[in-house]
Design an enzyme around this catalytic site. Structure first.
Site, short mmCIF file in Angstrom:
data_model
loop_
_atom_site.label_atom_id
_atom_site.label_comp_id
_atom_site.label_asym_id
_atom_site.label_seq_id
_atom_site.Cartn_x
_atom_site.Cartn_y
_atom_site.Cartn_z
N LYS A 1 0.83 -1.22 0.00
CA LYS A 1 0.00 0.00 0.00
C LYS A 1 0.86 1.27 0.00
O LYS A 1 0.76 2.14 0.87
CB LYS A 1 -1.01 -0.01 1.18
CG LYS A 1 -2.28 0.75 0.83
CD LYS A 1 -3.47 0.37 1.69
CE LYS A 1 -4.62 1.33 1.52
NZ LYS A 1 -5.21 1.41 0.19
N1 PMP Z 1 -6.78 -3.77 -3.17
C1 PMP Z 1 -6.32 -2.52 -3.34
C2 PMP Z 1 -5.35 -2.24 -4.43
C3 PMP Z 1 -6.77 -1.48 -2.49
O1 PMP Z 1 -6.32 -0.23 -2.67
C4 PMP Z 1 -7.69 -1.78 -1.48
C5 PMP Z 1 -8.19 -0.66 -0.58
N2 PMP Z 1 -7.41 -0.50 0.55
C6 PMP Z 1 -8.14 -3.10 -1.33
C7 PMP Z 1 -7.65 -4.07 -2.20
C8 PMP Z 1 -9.07 -3.48 -0.22
O2 PMP Z 1 -8.38 -3.52 1.02
P1 PMP Z 1 -9.12 -3.22 2.38
O3 PMP Z 1 -10.26 -4.16 2.47
O4 PMP Z 1 -8.08 -3.50 3.43
O5 PMP Z 1 -9.56 -1.81 2.35
#
Ligand code: PMP
Length: 324
Positions: free
Chosen positions: A160
């Site tokens: 991230k």
């Molecule tokens: N994949 C990506 C590339 C994202 O940016 C996100 C958003 N954070 C997610 C999946 C979903 O992750 P989460 O459920 O932890 O928000």
């Protein structure tokens, strides 16, 4: 951001400050080179309880700490300190609506040159009122993007990293420019792995299929909650395995999950109907359960939530604010 939903305070440079004072320089390393790691967290307002429920703070901050370490960014706060800071921030802002919370740990020195060695680190946290990121009722129309996800040994999607969201932006923007709601991405092996900023689930013969962690996905927190709810409440197993693109066109149901997207059913892929073209029963059931959990209406999963007394009724003692 309009004046009506502009937050009053942010955490910036070690202090709670008026929101308009939380600013970085145009020379900031992370602004120039994308050297930050971040989280998206949601808080859901429960009108009956007159409080805000912050979702999976421990999971989000544990991920942020791992990602900071991966990017050699020193984050001088423990998970518990980050949780306390977040509760304090939403309380100071007196939010009584759903909110989005964005912590960012980043390389902060004002210098030219991409090396991260010897570059200072900083942390900031903001929160603002926020509604739906995508339509979660009518069923999304999505397309497989012509852009590929950055490979794990290019910029790890798992981490991230702010710079990686140029890839996300290209995927989402291409989809929107071509008249779709969202784009799905393939990895370097040609497997379909995610939405632009969401994890991907297919339903086939009452089983959930989702790409595994080794496929280059972000290890989504909503993904984990959904896998848990499906097993415990619907007796529905999840198989984590590579997904071929053509499996999208054979699925009974498809949905996307994410903090932003929540649980978003998909009813069209590349202009082909998913199943019968309507939102499927498993997607709908999981979506309803998810909202019951995050809005604090299901005690069984209360340990996922941190309550914050943000309304005037629940106000705590005032906290000091430093102006910078
Ligand atoms: N994949 C990506 C590339 C994202 O940016 C996100 C958003 N954070 C997610 C999946 C979903 O992750 P989460 O459920 O932890 O928000």
């Amino acid at each position: 951001m309009t004046d009506s939903n502009k937050p009053r305070y942010a955490f910036f440079d070690g202090d709670f400050v008026p929101f308009e004072n939380a600013k970085v320089s145009v020379m900031t390393h992370a602004f120039n080179y994308g050297t930050g790691v971040f989280e998206g967290i949601r808080g859901y307002w429960n009108d009956d309880h007159q409080r805000l429920y912050l979702v999976a703070l421990r999971e989000h901050y544990s991920r942020l700490r791992k990602n900071s370490a991966m990017m050699c960014i020193a984050l001088p706060y423990t998970v518990d300190e980050l949780i306390d800071m977040t509760v304090r921030l939403v309380t100071m802002n007196e939010f009584s609506s759903d909110v989005y919370i964005r912590p960012i740990a980043y390389k902060s020195s004002e210098q030219i040159g991409v090396s991260m060695e010897g570059v200072a680190d900083a942390f900031t946290l903001i929160a603002a009122p926020f509604g739906n990121y995508v339509d979660i009722d009518r069923g999304l129309s999505v397309t497989v993007s012509s852009w590929q996800r950055t490979a794990d040994n290019a910029i790890p999607g798992r981490a991230k990293v702010t710079g990686n969201y140029a890839n996300t932006a290209l995927v989402k923007n291409e989809a929107v420019m071509n008249g779709y709601d969202e784009g799905l991405v393939l990895n370097h092996l040609g497997h379909v792995i995610e939405g632009s900023a969401e994890n991907l689930f297919l339903v086939r013969d009452n089983v959930l299929l989702t790409p595994g962690r080794e496929e280059g996905i972000l290890e989504g927190i909503t993904r984990d909650i959904i896998i848990r709810l499906a097993a415990a409440e619907l007796d529905c197993a999840t198989i984590e395995r590579p997904i071929a693109r053509s499996e999208l066109y054979y699925a009974d149901e498809i949905f996307l999950t994410g903090t932003g997207a929540q649980v978003a059913p998909v009813t069209q892929v590349d202009r082909r109907k998913v199943g019968n073209g309507q939102v499927g029963p498993i997607s709908r059931a999981l979506q309803k359960m998810y909202f019951d959990v995050v809005r604090g209406r299901n005690n069984k999963y209360a340990s996922l939530l941190t309550p914050a007394e943000t309304s005037a009724a629940g106000q705590r003692a005032p906290v000091s604010v430093t102006a910078h």
